[in-house]
Design an enzyme around this catalytic site. Structure first.
Site, PDB file in Angstrom:
ATOM      1  CG  ASP A   1     -16.747 -37.002  13.604  1.00 23.86           C
ATOM      2  OD1 ASP A   1     -17.536 -36.994  12.639  1.00 23.86           O
ATOM      3  OD2 ASP A   1     -17.083 -36.693  14.758  1.00 23.86           O
TER       4      ASP A   1
ATOM      5  N   PRO B   1     -13.346 -26.896   3.620  1.00 24.26           N
ATOM      6  CG  PRO B   1     -13.708 -25.581   5.503  1.00 24.26           C
ATOM      7  CD  PRO B   1     -14.373 -26.043   4.246  1.00 24.26           C
TER       8      PRO B   1
END
Length: 283
Positions: free
Chosen positions: A156, A163
């Protein structure tokens, strides 16, 4: 309603603008810019680095499809790993399966704390549930160093920029493959094919290169992720984990009825029927 607006500039040449009833919180964490506001249409909205991540109004569509499709597809999942998802939404859905023991790996503890405070209706109860195991760690490091195995792994993540980029590599998918049990399933967030088609193509090649027996995508419409269907990546060690009918989906729930607003046994099968423009990306 105030005159304030939030403008999401995820796509070059295309803007999505939200009316803002009021700003609730803004913060620069160690990893990202975090903002929360109230929208007259979507309720509370969380944005990271200027990109909408989740809204109270439509989050159930995404969360339910990320979680129930692989768990029902597996049919006997017990150990479920969620990478990212510090809002607790996917965790909430996993806990609807009484035999599942979920682990959440989140790199940014501020997201978990923030979500409990500002998005309690989405995942606070799940994040504090005794069945939930919360690990604050880098998902890539966890996958490479853990000796645990899981029946289902759910990525998810944010989009493959900043990042989140490391969670879309073939090396990471191969590490997930190694952490999956014999019939294990990996599911990934893969953006909106109409505007992020290359992301789908890249993930298709990388998942296939990671050694999975069955690789495809399935779709769900999420209104706040503009551009049409959202694609979720599917990579399974066993092709039999999909392709069954609604009756089999019900049987795999052992007589239980999931408390859902989007997922149904019929959608379990139908979501894998891809529009032609999405099929064309799998080349």
């Amino acid at each position: 309603m105030s005159d304030e607006r939030f403008e999401e500039t995820l796509y070059p040449g295309w803007r999505q603008v939200f009316a803002v009833d009021r700003w609730l919180h803004r913060e620069r964490t160690e990893h990202q810019d975090l903002a929360m506001f109230e929208s007259p249409v979507f309720g509370r909205v969380l944005a990271l680095d200027g990109v909408v991540q989740i809204t109270e109004g439509d989050e159930y569509m995404y969360q339910e499809m990320m979680v129930h499709v692989p768990i029902v597809g597996h049919g006997a999942a017990r150990r479920v790993l969620i990478v990212g998802g510090g809002d607790g939404g996917c965790l909430r859905e996993a806990l609807k399966h009484p035999d599942v023991a979920p682990t959440l790996v989140e790199i940014d503890p501020s997201v978990v704390t923030f979500s409990k405070t500002w998005l309690p209706a989405i995942g606070k109860a799940a994040l504090e549930d005794p069945r939930s195991r919360i690990v604050i760690a880098d998902g890539v490091d966890f996958m490479k160093t853990s000796a645990e195995t899981f029946d289902v792994i759910i990525i998810d993540s944010t989009d493959p920029h900043g990042p989140g980029e490391v969670l879309f590599t073939q090396d990471f998918y191969a590490a997930c493959h190694a952490r999956l049990s014999e019939r294990g399933i990996l599911v990934t967030q893969n953006g909106v094919p109409f505007t992020q088609g290359q992301e789908v193509t890249d993930s298709w090649h990388r998942l296939r290169g990671a050694g999975f027996a069955d690789v495809t995508f399935y779709v769900v419409p999420v209104p706040s992720y503009v551009g049409g269907f959202m694609a979720l990546g599917w990579a399974s060690k066993d092709p039999a984990n999909r392709g069954f009918d609604a009756g089999e989906a019900r049987r795999r729930l052992e007589g239980r009825t999931l408390d859902t607003r989007y997922w149904t046994p019929e959608i379990q099968t139908a979501c894998f029927a891809l529009p032609r423009y999405v099929q064309d990306l799998l080349t």
